[in-house]
Design a protein around this motif. Structure first.
Motif, PDB file in Angstrom:
ATOM      1  N   ALA A 251       0.891  -1.147   0.036  1.00  0.00           N
ATOM      2  CA  ALA A 251      -0.214   0.029   0.010  1.00  0.00           C
ATOM      3  C   ALA A 251       0.862   1.328  -0.030  1.00  0.00           C
ATOM      4  O   ALA A 251       0.752   2.346  -0.643  1.00  0.00           O
ATOM      5  N   ILE A 252       1.953   1.228   0.929  1.00  0.00           N
ATOM      6  CA  ILE A 252       2.978   2.325   0.802  1.00  0.00           C
ATOM      7  C   ILE A 252       3.458   2.738  -0.524  1.00  0.00           C
ATOM      8  O   ILE A 252       3.500   3.670  -1.073  1.00  0.00           O
ATOM      9  N   GLY A 253       3.872   1.508  -1.061  1.00  0.00           N
ATOM     10  CA  GLY A 253       4.548   1.650  -2.545  1.00  0.00           C
ATOM     11  C   GLY A 253       3.515   2.147  -3.399  1.00  0.00           C
ATOM     12  O   GLY A 253       3.983   2.948  -4.418  1.00  0.00           O
ATOM     13  N   PHE A 254       2.397   1.623  -3.399  1.00  0.00           N
ATOM     14  CA  PHE A 254       1.412   2.217  -4.448  1.00  0.00           C
ATOM     15  C   PHE A 254       1.020   3.717  -4.204  1.00  0.00           C
ATOM     16  O   PHE A 254       0.942   4.471  -5.189  1.00  0.00           O
TER      17      PHE A 254
ATOM     18  N   LYS B  64       1.440   9.333  -5.705  1.00  0.00           N
ATOM     19  CA  LYS B  64       1.351  10.622  -5.025  1.00  0.00           C
ATOM     20  C   LYS B  64       2.681  11.406  -5.577  1.00  0.00           C
ATOM     21  O   LYS B  64       3.162  12.323  -4.979  1.00  0.00           O
ATOM     22  N   GLU B  65       3.602  10.511  -6.135  1.00  0.00           N
ATOM     23  CA  GLU B  65       4.920  10.891  -6.341  1.00  0.00           C
ATOM     24  C   GLU B  65       5.650  11.403  -5.288  1.00  0.00           C
ATOM     25  O   GLU B  65       6.268  12.621  -5.472  1.00  0.00           O
ATOM     26  N   TRP B  66       5.751  10.641  -4.023  1.00  0.00           N
ATOM     27  CA  TRP B  66       6.720  11.175  -3.214  1.00  0.00           C
ATOM     28  C   TRP B  66       7.871  11.082  -3.747  1.00  0.00           C
ATOM     29  O   TRP B  66       8.600   9.938  -3.631  1.00  0.00           O
TER      30      TRP B  66
ATOM     31  N   ILE C 143      10.565   4.871  -7.523  1.00  0.00           N
ATOM     32  CA  ILE C 143      11.426   3.886  -6.546  1.00  0.00           C
ATOM     33  C   ILE C 143      10.647   3.003  -5.696  1.00  0.00           C
ATOM     34  O   ILE C 143      10.973   2.082  -5.162  1.00  0.00           O
ATOM     35  N   TRP C 144       9.369   3.341  -5.548  1.00  0.00           N
ATOM     36  CA  TRP C 144       8.407   3.042  -4.385  1.00  0.00           C
ATOM     37  C   TRP C 144       8.061   1.664  -4.628  1.00  0.00           C
ATOM     38  O   TRP C 144       7.761   0.662  -3.882  1.00  0.00           O
ATOM     39  N   LEU C 145       7.604   1.356  -6.051  1.00  0.00           N
ATOM     40  CA  LEU C 145       7.414  -0.175  -6.285  1.00  0.00           C
ATOM     41  C   LEU C 145       8.319  -1.066  -6.270  1.00  0.00           C
ATOM     42  O   LEU C 145       8.242  -2.121  -5.559  1.00  0.00           O
ATOM     43  N   PRO C 146       9.762  -0.824  -6.620  1.00  0.00           N
ATOM     44  CA  PRO C 146      10.638  -1.803  -6.581  1.00  0.00           C
ATOM     45  C   PRO C 146      11.019  -2.029  -5.258  1.00  0.00           C
ATOM     46  O   PRO C 146      11.351  -3.061  -4.619  1.00  0.00           O
TER      47      PRO C 146
ATOM     48  N   SER D 253       9.948   1.126 -12.683  1.00  0.00           N
ATOM     49  CA  SER D 253       8.679   0.913 -11.923  1.00  0.00           C
ATOM     50  C   SER D 253       8.219  -0.303 -12.540  1.00  0.00           C
ATOM     51  O   SER D 253       7.527  -0.912 -11.720  1.00  0.00           O
ATOM     52  N   LEU D 254       8.686  -0.885 -14.049  1.00  0.00           N
ATOM     53  CA  LEU D 254       8.090  -1.985 -14.264  1.00  0.00           C
ATOM     54  C   LEU D 254       8.675  -3.193 -13.585  1.00  0.00           C
ATOM     55  O   LEU D 254       8.242  -4.364 -13.453  1.00  0.00           O
TER      56      LEU D 254
END
Length: 229
Positions: free
Chosen positions: A24-27, A32-34, A39-42, A125-126
């Motif tokens: 959830a944090i990653g998504f 929200k482009e934090w 970098i958030w997904l990987p 991101s992929l």
């Protein structure tokens, strides 16, 4: 890869409980482009897998792909495009709403530097999307394999994780459920099957990146010549 995972892997229940929160944090971080959004997904996908199965198991899942690499990767990319095209035609036949364009397409043609930035970072991101999907696939496979045959557990894990993958795209495609759950979800199958074919998560990563860049690069080139979406 699946046989070895089922026989050897153990799951950390604390890591299993933490995984939905990490994902959830990653998504949200991506949406929200934090900071550096891509970098958030990987990051959270990898952390989820390590939290559940440990670093050694994750290293095995990410081992180099088996040969012949290029032939296997191209095969699954072609199959993925074929499944996406077939499901889009099915949508037309049953009268569901038209497919929505990926907003990245418009961004690629908006300006050259912006398009180059997208092409230079989207692959990260992929990778995250593959790790995200793996963080659903492997715990589902782990538990189902204890209740049914390995083949049945495998296909159910593929279906469930593919639906999850498709659902991640609902905000991107204006909540077009058929496009996300059926078209994108079905096109996802070859990505996961390439994990098994290449004996590594890297196989799905390569297939996913090539699939998307086969779409994105021509759009970017069109933008260079003044065409826009």
């Amino acid at each position: 890869m699946v046989n070895q995972f089922i026989k050897q892997a153990t799951i950390n229940l604390t890591g299993l409980i933490l995984t939905p929160f990490l994902l959830a944090i990653g998504f949200i971080g991506l949406s929200k482009e934090w900071g550096v959004g891509w970098i958030w997904l990987p990051l959270t996908g990898l952390l989820s897998l390590v939290a559940m199965f440990g670093l050694d198991t994750v290293k095995e899942l990410l081992q180099p792909t088996s040969k012949p690499r290029i032939k296997k990767i191209v095969k699954w990319v072609v199959i993925s495009f074929a499944l996406a095209a077939a499901s889009l035609q099915l949508g037309k036949l049953i009268g569901v709403e038209e497919a929505n364009a990926n907003p990245i397409g418009a961004l690629l043609t908006k300006d050259t530097l912006g398009g180059l930035k997208i092409l230079a970072t989207t692959w990260i991101s992929l990778i995250g999307e593959e790790l995200f999907t793996a963080a659903v696939f492997f715990p589902v496979l782990y538990f189902l394999a204890k209740k049914m045959s390995q083949k049945s557990a495998l296909w159910l894990a593929i279906i469930i994780s593919s639906l999850f993958f498709g659902a991640l795209h609902l905000p991107t495609y204006q909540w077009n459920w058929f496009q996300c759950l059926v078209v994108i979800g079905l096109a996802r199958f070859p990505f996961t099957l390439s994990w098994l074919d290449t004996n590594s998560l890297r196989g799905g990563i390569y297939v996913h990146i090539l699939y998307d860049y086969v779409i994105f690069v021509p759009i970017f080139i069109m933008g260079l010549f003044g065409f826009s979406l």
